[in-house]
Design an enzyme around this catalytic site. Structure first.
Site, short mmCIF file in Angstrom:
data_model
loop_
_atom_site.label_atom_id
_atom_site.label_comp_id
_atom_site.label_asym_id
_atom_site.label_seq_id
_atom_site.Cartn_x
_atom_site.Cartn_y
_atom_site.Cartn_z
N THR A 1 -52.96 1.66 -29.12
CA THR A 1 -52.02 2.74 -29.43
C THR A 1 -51.01 3.02 -28.32
OG1 THR A 1 -53.67 4.34 -28.66
CG2 THR A 1 -53.59 3.90 -31.03
N GLY B 1 -49.51 1.67 -24.00
CA GLY B 1 -49.65 0.91 -22.76
C GLY B 1 -49.88 -0.58 -22.92
N SER C 1 -59.94 -4.42 -13.65
CA SER C 1 -59.09 -3.71 -12.70
C SER C 1 -59.40 -4.22 -11.30
CB SER C 1 -59.38 -2.20 -12.76
OG SER C 1 -58.76 -1.52 -11.68
N TYR D 1 -65.49 4.87 -12.20
CA TYR D 1 -64.46 4.00 -12.81
C TYR D 1 -64.53 2.61 -12.20
CZ TYR D 1 -60.05 1.90 -14.08
OH TYR D 1 -59.10 1.02 -14.55
N PRO E 1 -55.66 -5.91 -13.27
CA PRO E 1 -54.38 -5.37 -12.79
C PRO E 1 -54.57 -4.36 -11.67
CG PRO E 1 -54.66 -5.07 -15.18
CD PRO E 1 -56.00 -5.39 -14.59
N GLU F 1 -50.04 5.55 -19.69
CA GLU F 1 -50.61 6.89 -19.81
C GLU F 1 -51.90 7.04 -19.00
OE1 GLU F 1 -51.21 7.61 -23.94
OE2 GLU F 1 -49.08 7.73 -24.41
N PHE F 2 -52.29 6.00 -18.29
CA PHE F 2 -53.55 5.96 -17.56
C PHE F 2 -53.74 7.19 -16.67
CE2 PHE F 2 -55.89 4.78 -13.70
CZ PHE F 2 -57.04 4.18 -14.21
#
Length: 270
Positions: free
Chosen positions: A32, A34, A157, A170, A200, A206-207
């Site tokens: 939805t 990014g 990440s 996270y 990345p 929107e992160f």
């Protein structure tokens, strides 16, 4: 006299030719916004039909209207094992054989030190980044193995490798994504099912707005004074990985903006 022999593309030096994704089916979670949205657009441009997975139905349909290939919108919360299994078992005709899975759905919540972290936030990150990824992968993987083709792309990440204050759970979830990807590759040796972990660095999406619970001003400061990666940059990497020749597996890709690097050790001076 010096004679130079110039090889043309496709000559005996073995230049790799990209695979034609025309007619493939790709499923993208977190489509939805990014990176997920950008991946869907990129893969559609390569000729793949898309299964768009997300929780915001209006955004899924808005994205579907922008694609150049057929698509199917699937309103789904990947954190629900029962919902994942039921929804993916009921895919419509023409979308049932998934060739590319992009596990993009993920979330970061809060930036507090571990001793102040909210357990509800930790649960949400583990449920989405780890369990949701596992549920979708486990549901689709048997079909890929049976057809002896497919590609699982997991969005990890650099936080999996490089810790930072407040990144506690996270970063741990992304370390899980990395190790799960590596172990999938070990299990799939001998098949033509490929696995890639994309890691990345700073990407402006929107992160950070989500991490800071809608505080756009605080989120904007994360990227202030530097040029972050864009969702399109990561979509380019994903598309490059899945279009390599079938015998080529890109295990891990770590990608940062030029303005990001590695910090010194965090040392408390007394």
């Amino acid at each position: 006299m010096v004679v130079r022999h110039v090889h043309s593309p496709g000559a005996s030096v073995g230049f790799a030719r990209m695979q034609n994704t025309q007619g493939w089916t790709a499923l993208v979670t977190g489509a939805t916004s990014g990176i997920g949205e950008a991946c869907a657009l990129s893969l559609s441009q390569q000729g793949a039909r898309l299964i768009l997975v997300g929780r915001r139905e209006d955004r899924l349909h808005a994205l579907a209207s922008r694609l150049s290939t057929p698509s199917h919108c699937l309103v789904l919360d990947v954190r629900s094992r029962e919902e994942v299994e039921r929804s993916l078992a009921g895919l419509p005709e023409g979308f049932g054989e998934v060739d590319v899975l992009v596990n993009n759905a993920g979330v970061a919540l809060g930036l507090e030190p571990a001793q102040e972290g909210a357990l509800d936030d930790w649960d949400a990150m583990i449920d989405t980044n780890c369990k949701g990824l596992v549920y979708v992968t486990r549901t689709l993987l048997p079909g890929m193995v049976k057809r002896n083709r497919g590609h699982v792309v997991n969005l990890g990440s650099v936080a999996a490798t490089y810790p930072y204050p407040g990144g506690n759970v996270y970063g741990a979830t992304k370390a899980f994504v990395h190790q799960f990807s590596q172990n999938l590759k070990a299990d799939l040796v001998g098949t033509r099912v490929r696995v890639t972990d994309i890691q990345p660095g700073m990407v402006e999406t929107e992160f950070s707005v989500v991490r800071f619970r809608g505080d756009a001003q605080r989120a904007g400061k994360v990227y202030e004074g530097m040029q972050p990666l864009t969702p399109g940059d990561i979509a380019d990497v994903v598309t490059w990985c899945v279009t390599r020749p079938a015998h080529v597996n890109i295990n891990v890709v770590e990608v940062m903006p030029a303005d990001q690097g590695f910090g010194p050790f965090n040392v408390k001076r007394r």
